[in-house]
Enzyme design. Sequence first.
Site, mmCIF file in Angstrom:
data_model
loop_
_atom_site.group_PDB
_atom_site.id
_atom_site.type_symbol
_atom_site.label_atom_id
_atom_site.label_comp_id
_atom_site.label_asym_id
_atom_site.label_seq_id
_atom_site.Cartn_x
_atom_site.Cartn_y
_atom_site.Cartn_z
ATOM 1 N N ASN A 1 -1.767 42.507 -6.130
ATOM 2 C CA ASN A 1 -0.430 41.621 -6.069
ATOM 3 C C ASN A 1 0.179 42.115 -4.676
ATOM 4 O OD1 ASN A 1 1.773 40.266 -7.276
ATOM 5 N ND2 ASN A 1 2.780 42.446 -6.526
ATOM 6 N N GLU A 2 0.534 41.063 -4.095
ATOM 7 C CA GLU A 2 1.286 40.724 -2.863
ATOM 8 C C GLU A 2 0.384 41.720 -1.858
ATOM 9 O OE1 GLU A 2 5.472 41.339 -3.669
ATOM 10 O OE2 GLU A 2 5.551 39.323 -4.336
ATOM 11 N N GLN B 1 6.099 48.359 -14.445
ATOM 12 C CA GLN B 1 7.708 48.129 -14.594
ATOM 13 C C GLN B 1 8.170 47.669 -16.136
ATOM 14 O OE1 GLN B 1 6.794 45.093 -11.247
ATOM 15 N NE2 GLN B 1 9.163 45.331 -10.864
ATOM 16 N N HIS C 1 -1.172 46.267 -9.202
ATOM 17 C CA HIS C 1 0.286 45.646 -9.069
ATOM 18 C C HIS C 1 1.166 46.918 -8.528
ATOM 19 C CE1 HIS C 1 3.408 42.654 -9.689
ATOM 20 N NE2 HIS C 1 4.012 43.300 -9.219
#
Length: 428
Positions: free
Chosen positions: A155-156, A17, A111
């Site tokens: 992540n998540e 990102q 991620h």
Amino acid sequence: MSLPEKFMIGAATAAHQVEGNNIHSDYWAQELMPHTSFTEPSGEACDHYNRYEEDIRLMKEAGLNAYRFSIEWARIEPEEGKFDENEIEHYRKVIACCRENGIEPVVTLMHFTSPVWLIAKGGWEAESTVEYFRRYAGYVTEKLGSELNYICTINEANMGLQLAAIAKRFRLMAEQAAKNAKSAEGSVQVGMNFEKMMENMKFAAMENAEIFGTPQPQVFVSSRTPEGDILVMRAHQAAVEEIKKKAPHIKTGLTVSLHDLQALEGGEEFAKAAWEEEFSHYLPYIKDDDFLGVQNYTRTLYGPQGQLPCPEGALLTQMDYEFYPEALEHVIRRVHEEFKGDLIVSENGVAVSDDSLRVKFIETALNGVQNCLNDGIPLKGYFYWSLMDNFEWQKGFSMTFGLIAVDRSTQKRTPKESLSYLGSYTKK
Ligand code: BGC
């Protein structure tokens, strides 16, 4: 406020990102497909790969004492079994820069983005991914473990099931009334363009087949089967095993995306089932972890017919879900009832253009954190999402979650008031 002495107050990012030019990743490939669902490609993103020193210095100047960022698997292992030492050296420098600035690095290994080759081998539904992830985690730990105290493996980890549920709802809604479809997007945290995705599906399938050898590649942020959901847990456990073998001092855990699930009268059973799916069923796989990363952005309401829309007149964020910073405290308390280890708020944030709303959001969220600490809940840190305005996946760069604004034509950074506001908590 009276936060414990070593309490981490930081900001979070993810490699894809912010870094730019993540060319060996599945996302990069999908962004550039002619029938992509992405509104724009990530390109050079925020050029954090080259500007990390400035970004870390801005954090330090504002008073932050921790930084959560991710190491990019597609850089470390761009081809199966070929590990790139130069990329390890890059992350070694990022970690060293954090230390020089008095900032605790909290590293995430996965991620959302994966190397293209992993997806071509079946991705996040393939048994082999467990061992590939173990090997990658082991390699990173061997090289960088002595410099780290915290590693988030994934992540998540629960995102795939949330997407499966939303994709199902979207299909039903699309059948009933295509024009209503857009409102489903606001119920998933991460930036998605379901409408465009459906339109483009046929062509995208062909383009995917060319890149990944399958029309339906299982990237991390794909609708997950129940087996795939557990496979992610096993990949996590394999990584933890490996990390502990090589660097037993490192505290390990994964992160989960959690909504504050609130039931109005008659909605109790729905809220209960959603919590079981979003959180409780993972407990057997994570109960012995050193910490759990809690990620929360908003609440979800349930009535007798199931999930309800946002309350009339509610303030919505750019992501189309409700501005509701009180959710964080509720979620932490709920998680603590079931998970007894340490908790880290690994993401909490808001996409708004008016920065004074962000300040208000952080203030309310941190009041909640303080209340939880006062009640003895073992919370170790709070990471705001995100350090800077960045690439919000399929939604591109238009969502402004950042504490720092980035002019992408010049890559000039402009800290917002919210950055120093968050930093002031380390001095209170
Ligand atoms: C993800 C981030 C994302 C953020 C805001 C989380 O779901 O971890 O990558 O940018 O929420 O949507």
